[in-house]
Design a protein around this motif. Sequence first.
Motif, short mmCIF file in Angstrom:
data_model
loop_
_atom_site.label_atom_id
_atom_site.label_comp_id
_atom_site.label_asym_id
_atom_site.label_seq_id
_atom_site.Cartn_x
_atom_site.Cartn_y
_atom_site.Cartn_z
N MET A 145 0.74 -1.20 0.04
CA MET A 145 -0.17 0.03 0.05
C MET A 145 1.10 1.19 -0.07
N SER A 146 0.51 2.06 -1.00
CA SER A 146 1.47 3.32 -1.19
C SER A 146 1.29 4.21 0.16
N ALA A 147 1.99 5.26 0.46
CA ALA A 147 1.81 5.99 1.62
C ALA A 147 0.71 7.04 1.08
N LYS A 148 -0.03 7.26 2.21
CA LYS A 148 -1.33 8.20 1.74
C LYS A 148 -1.14 9.68 2.61
N THR A 149 -1.56 10.35 2.05
CA THR A 149 -1.55 11.86 2.72
C THR A 149 -3.04 12.31 3.07
N LEU A 150 -3.14 12.68 3.99
CA LEU A 150 -4.42 13.40 4.62
C LEU A 150 -4.35 14.69 4.72
N ILE A 151 -5.03 15.76 4.24
CA ILE A 151 -5.40 17.19 4.68
C ILE A 151 -6.47 17.40 5.06
N ILE A 152 -6.49 18.13 6.38
CA ILE A 152 -7.60 18.53 7.13
C ILE A 152 -7.81 20.07 6.76
N GLN A 153 -8.87 20.38 6.08
CA GLN A 153 -9.15 21.86 5.75
C GLN A 153 -10.28 22.35 6.31
N ILE A 154 -9.75 23.73 6.66
CA ILE A 154 -10.84 24.70 7.46
C ILE A 154 -11.14 25.87 6.56
N PRO A 155 -12.30 26.18 5.98
CA PRO A 155 -12.63 27.46 5.54
C PRO A 155 -12.68 28.34 6.57
N CYS A 156 -12.21 29.53 6.62
CA CYS A 156 -12.11 30.83 7.68
C CYS A 156 -12.65 31.92 7.14
N TYR A 157 -13.42 32.64 7.67
CA TYR A 157 -13.45 34.06 7.61
C TYR A 157 -13.65 34.68 8.96
N ASN A 158 -12.96 35.56 9.37
CA ASN A 158 -12.79 36.20 10.53
C ASN A 158 -12.86 35.35 11.76
N GLU A 159 -11.92 34.27 11.70
CA GLU A 159 -11.74 33.33 12.66
C GLU A 159 -10.79 33.35 13.69
N ALA A 160 -10.05 34.43 13.62
CA ALA A 160 -9.07 34.75 14.78
C ALA A 160 -9.29 34.10 16.21
N PRO A 161 -10.57 34.66 16.54
CA PRO A 161 -10.78 34.24 18.09
C PRO A 161 -10.78 32.68 18.48
N THR A 162 -11.41 31.80 17.50
CA THR A 162 -11.50 30.48 17.61
C THR A 162 -10.54 29.52 16.99
N LEU A 163 -9.96 30.08 15.77
CA LEU A 163 -9.13 29.31 15.06
C LEU A 163 -8.26 28.41 15.58
N GLY A 164 -7.46 29.23 16.57
CA GLY A 164 -6.33 28.73 17.56
C GLY A 164 -6.64 27.46 18.25
N ILE A 165 -7.83 27.51 19.02
CA ILE A 165 -8.53 26.52 19.63
C ILE A 165 -8.85 25.19 18.80
N THR A 166 -9.27 25.41 17.49
CA THR A 166 -9.47 24.22 16.77
C THR A 166 -8.38 23.88 16.18
N LEU A 167 -7.30 24.42 15.89
CA LEU A 167 -6.02 23.99 15.38
C LEU A 167 -5.34 23.22 16.42
N ALA A 168 -5.45 23.60 17.64
CA ALA A 168 -4.88 22.91 18.90
C ALA A 168 -5.41 21.38 18.94
N ALA A 169 -6.63 21.27 18.62
CA ALA A 169 -7.13 20.08 18.76
C ALA A 169 -6.88 19.02 17.50
N LEU A 170 -6.43 19.57 16.49
CA LEU A 170 -6.19 18.68 15.42
C LEU A 170 -5.10 17.80 15.36
N PRO A 171 -5.49 16.71 14.77
CA PRO A 171 -4.12 15.63 14.88
C PRO A 171 -3.07 15.71 13.88
N ARG A 172 -1.83 15.41 14.36
CA ARG A 172 -0.91 15.40 13.27
C ARG A 172 -0.60 14.00 12.85
N SER A 173 -1.13 12.87 13.52
CA SER A 173 -1.28 11.38 12.87
C SER A 173 -2.45 11.02 12.72
#
Length: 329
Positions: free
Chosen positions: A1-29
Amino acid sequence: MSAKTLIIQIPCYNEAPTLGITLAALPRSVPGFARVDWMVIDDGSPDGTVEVARAAGVDHIVRLGRNQGLARAFAAGLEAAAHAGADVIVNTDADNQYCADDIPKLTAPILAGEADLVIGARPIATTAHFSRTKKALQLLGSMVVRMASRTTVVDAPSGFRALSREAALRLQVHGEYTYTLETIIAAGRKNMAVTSVPIRTNPDLRPSRLVRSLPDYVFRSAVTILRSFATYKPLRLFAGIGLLLCAAGGALGLRYLWLAQIGEGAGHVQSVILGALLLGMGVLTGLIGIVADLIAVNRRLLEKLLDLQQAAPRAEPAATSPRRKSSAA
């Protein structure tokens, strides 16, 4: 099985107050993937959304020149993620509504080859910040989308979803308001495998920006469903409307004939005029349906050619290629 890539995308509009909280919870594996990247689609935010994304180590930042709406930002993310080499794309919201620990639940059916599009089904009935009216509308809307898309999706408005690379390339988003309903109907009508998995939600950080008011949300959602149905099943839609108009016109004509038979037709000539008008409108609507269906056939042929072009094998990155951050203007 070839190595697979996952991209987690987040559409944003004026999300500075909450984006950091969301990103902190995202996995890197995530199980099944050799690489997990994060992508932020900045929909022309004038606040510090991009700066927050950069500070959090986001791998890909897609910047739209001006605010174009959630649907356009979502579509831009799919295109950018596919071009960045994603095998699977997960979409989530910037307000941390969805539990990031459930991302493996979304990707598992795609990795197993069981689904092209996976929708995260929220526990709507037990979500405290949803009013009874909103819960009822969510259930009703999901039922209508199931009928229009011929799928078994439980929570159609959910933005927490995973798509295979092939599904992302085949789906086109035409609206500007929201992508959630339109993409499910399009996937179902294109015979993609669509499924739902139960997911958890986090406490509400802010009111929804999409649902400004329930009447506005219902109206916009109804227009989206109707437009999607007209796009993929135009003959059925316009023929149905035409038959209703013809039936109404015929009923008025029969009413006039009955009244004329009993000697009271003189005062009801307007029924004949209205009946003839409705019959003419019904026939015209049916003809429009035939023309629209022919256009839809041509569109499907063009989409098939595009799918074949996009399905061409892509070059694999060199094994020694360093991991780099990318930014699209």
